[in-house]
Design a protein around this motif. Structure first.
Motif, short mmCIF file in Angstrom:
data_model
loop_
_atom_site.label_atom_id
_atom_site.label_comp_id
_atom_site.label_asym_id
_atom_site.label_seq_id
_atom_site.Cartn_x
_atom_site.Cartn_y
_atom_site.Cartn_z
N ALA A 104 0.82 -1.21 0.00
CA ALA A 104 0.00 0.00 0.00
C ALA A 104 0.85 1.26 0.00
O ALA A 104 0.56 2.23 -0.71
CB ALA A 104 -0.94 0.00 1.21
N GLN A 105 1.92 1.25 0.81
CA GLN A 105 2.81 2.41 0.85
C GLN A 105 3.59 2.56 -0.45
O GLN A 105 3.82 3.68 -0.93
CB GLN A 105 3.78 2.28 2.03
N ILE A 106 3.98 1.44 -1.05
CA ILE A 106 4.73 1.49 -2.30
C ILE A 106 3.86 2.07 -3.41
O ILE A 106 4.32 2.90 -4.21
CB ILE A 106 5.24 0.09 -2.68
N ILE A 107 2.58 1.68 -3.46
CA ILE A 107 1.67 2.20 -4.47
C ILE A 107 1.57 3.72 -4.36
O ILE A 107 1.63 4.44 -5.37
CB ILE A 107 0.28 1.56 -4.33
N GLN A 108 1.43 4.21 -3.14
CA GLN A 108 1.33 5.66 -2.94
C GLN A 108 2.58 6.36 -3.45
O GLN A 108 2.49 7.41 -4.11
CB GLN A 108 1.11 5.95 -1.45
N LYS A 109 3.74 5.78 -3.21
CA LYS A 109 5.00 6.40 -3.63
C LYS A 109 5.16 6.36 -5.15
O LYS A 109 5.69 7.30 -5.75
CB LYS A 109 6.17 5.72 -2.94
N VAL A 110 4.71 5.27 -5.78
CA VAL A 110 4.80 5.17 -7.23
C VAL A 110 3.88 6.20 -7.89
O VAL A 110 4.27 6.89 -8.84
CB VAL A 110 4.44 3.75 -7.71
N ILE A 111 2.66 6.32 -7.39
CA ILE A 111 1.72 7.28 -7.95
C ILE A 111 2.24 8.71 -7.79
O ILE A 111 2.14 9.54 -8.71
CB ILE A 111 0.33 7.15 -7.30
N CYS A 112 2.83 9.00 -6.63
CA CYS A 112 3.33 10.35 -6.37
C CYS A 112 4.70 10.61 -6.99
O CYS A 112 5.17 11.75 -6.97
CB CYS A 112 3.40 10.59 -4.86
N GLY A 113 5.35 9.57 -7.51
CA GLY A 113 6.64 9.75 -8.16
C GLY A 113 7.80 9.90 -7.21
O GLY A 113 8.84 10.46 -7.59
N ILE A 114 7.67 9.39 -5.98
CA ILE A 114 8.76 9.53 -5.02
C ILE A 114 9.51 8.21 -4.80
O ILE A 114 10.38 8.13 -3.95
CB ILE A 114 8.25 10.07 -3.67
N LEU A 115 9.18 7.20 -5.58
CA LEU A 115 9.89 5.92 -5.54
C LEU A 115 10.19 5.48 -6.96
O LEU A 115 9.29 5.43 -7.80
CB LEU A 115 9.07 4.85 -4.82
N GLY A 116 11.44 5.16 -7.23
CA GLY A 116 11.81 4.68 -8.56
C GLY A 116 11.85 5.78 -9.59
O GLY A 116 11.91 6.98 -9.27
N ASP A 117 11.78 5.39 -10.83
CA ASP A 117 11.84 6.35 -11.93
C ASP A 117 10.44 6.79 -12.34
O ASP A 117 9.45 6.14 -11.99
CB ASP A 117 12.58 5.71 -13.12
N PRO A 118 10.33 7.88 -13.10
CA PRO A 118 9.00 8.38 -13.48
C PRO A 118 8.15 7.31 -14.17
O PRO A 118 8.64 6.57 -15.02
CB PRO A 118 9.33 9.52 -14.45
N PHE A 119 6.90 7.25 -13.78
CA PHE A 119 5.96 6.29 -14.36
C PHE A 119 4.58 6.94 -14.42
O PHE A 119 4.10 7.31 -15.48
CB PHE A 119 5.93 5.02 -13.51
#
Length: 223
Positions: A46-61
């Motif tokens: 759940a936390q990873i999803i939030q970070k991916v959507i917000c662009g604060i984890l990994g590369d832009p998606f």
């Protein structure tokens, strides 16, 4: 069919240019839907999803400057009339499929009926995969096993006759050395692409092209 199969997203200018070419227009003129389902199959999903959507984890998606961005959660779709969610897919330009657990993702793609609709939808929209979201389109997938879906569930959709092994030589994945991937590839009956996080596989109507500013290796199946 237009696919951009990445390891971690749109990590460099070459992969970004490939995405724009597949879309046929600038990203800020294109709409996208993000499927986070596979991420729930790993710890802290759940936390990873939030970070991916917000662009604060990994590369832009998700945060690429899309004209519009929606979230499509596969586990909700079986309880919703298809007439409510299918038009969204038919009207979007890009389907962004996040990483996580291949088996969990494939299970819900089949449960909601989207797996059967993909061949039709892929005649129009661009499919952009990240890690497991890329792997499921091939003939090889993996699982973390953090779920209760049937053990014999598919780990990939088998739409492409090769395997992708993402995160080559990544510090977070110590087993993903070139030597280890080569050993794994030797056990598989199809070609295998080992790709690092600066590499993507672009597929247009069956034609395969490697887009890379990093390292990758193609392993042929052993006879």
């Amino acid at each position: 069919m237009k696919l951009l199969l990445t390891s971690v997203g749109i990590s460099n200018k070459s992969i970004h240019s490939a995405l724009v070419a597949l879309l046929g227009k600038p990203i800020d003129q294109a709409s996208a839907l993000f499927i986070p389902t596979a991420i729930y199959g790993i710890a802290g999903g759940a936390q990873i999803i939030q970070k991916v959507i917000c662009g604060i984890l990994g590369d832009p998606f998700c945060q690429l400057g899309w004209k519009s961005l929606g979230v499509l959660e596969l586990t909700a779709l079986p309880s919703i009339k298809q007439e409510l969610w299918l038009p969204m897919l038919q009207e979007t330009d890009a389907l962004l499929v996040g990483g996580g657990d291949c088996q969990y993702l494939c299970y819900w793609l089949h449960q909601c009926g989207l797996a059967d609709l993909l061949p039709m939808l892929l005649q129009k929209l661009v499919y952009v995969g990240l890690s497991a979201g890329s792997m499921i389109m091939t003939s090889y997938g993996t699982t973390y096993g953090n779920h209760t879906v049937p053990a014999d569930s598919d780990k990939s959709l088998n739409l492409l006759n090769f395997a992708i092994h993402p995160h080559l030589d990544h510090e977070w994945f110590p087993n993903n050395s070139l030597a280890n991937i080569q050993k794994l590839a030797a056990t598989l009956p199809m070609p295998s692409y080992a790709i690092d996080d600066q590499t993507a596989i672009m597929v247009i109507d069956g034609a395969v092209e490697v887009i890379s500013e990093g390292n990758w290796k193609l392993f042929a199946p052993e006879v």
